[in-house]
Scaffold this motif. Sequence first.
Motif, mmCIF file in Angstrom:
data_model
loop_
_atom_site.group_PDB
_atom_site.id
_atom_site.type_symbol
_atom_site.label_atom_id
_atom_site.label_comp_id
_atom_site.label_asym_id
_atom_site.label_seq_id
_atom_site.Cartn_x
_atom_site.Cartn_y
_atom_site.Cartn_z
ATOM 1 N N LEU A 79 8.404 3.439 -3.143
ATOM 2 C CA LEU A 79 8.190 2.123 -3.737
ATOM 3 C C LEU A 79 8.271 1.018 -2.687
ATOM 4 N N ALA A 80 9.283 1.089 -1.832
ATOM 5 C CA ALA A 80 9.417 0.086 -0.776
ATOM 6 C C ALA A 80 8.254 0.178 0.205
ATOM 7 N N GLY A 81 7.798 1.402 0.498
ATOM 8 C CA GLY A 81 6.660 1.562 1.393
ATOM 9 C C GLY A 81 5.379 1.012 0.806
ATOM 10 N N LEU A 82 5.172 1.240 -0.481
ATOM 11 C CA LEU A 82 3.962 0.752 -1.134
ATOM 12 C C LEU A 82 3.969 -0.768 -1.256
ATOM 13 N N ILE A 83 5.028 -1.309 -1.842
ATOM 14 C CA ILE A 83 5.098 -2.761 -2.047
ATOM 15 C C ILE A 83 5.301 -3.487 -0.717
ATOM 16 N N GLY A 84 6.260 -3.001 0.069
ATOM 17 C CA GLY A 84 6.538 -3.640 1.353
ATOM 18 C C GLY A 84 5.390 -3.485 2.333
#
Length: 150
Positions: A79-84
């Motif tokens: 999630l952090a990789g996708l959004i960030g």
Amino acid sequence: MSRIVAPLATVVLIAIGAIEARVSAQQLAETVGRPRLESAGVMLTAAGLLASTVVYLVLGHLAEDDRAALRAGALTGALAGLIGGTARAFIIDDPVSDLVTRYASVPDWFVPAALAVFVALSCAGSAVGGAALAWTGRRLSRAARSRPPA
């Protein structure tokens, strides 16, 4: 583990990446001539990596068992990789586009495609790295708790 820990870790990781991207974008925008790897850029990357590592280790430390640590680290990382990664791609899009057009003649779709690959790799790398680091955090916390008092 509390329900708030993983979303909070995701937000912190996105913030770390956004700050790092903002500073990198500023450095790229101020670049005169070909971009070079400078000590400030290296230190920024090292600080971001260290801060992200601490977040994943704490996430694993707070997990109930090894499977929960792996799951929390992988989901949080994805999630952090996708959004960030998407946020970082938007932040560095203009400076990267300017640098590419300054030194190469590429089609208009090239930079957005490269940034899309960056987001995909960020998502995959963060999921794998997050799972491994959270699992390590769980193992380290379990080893510390199982030692007999000195």
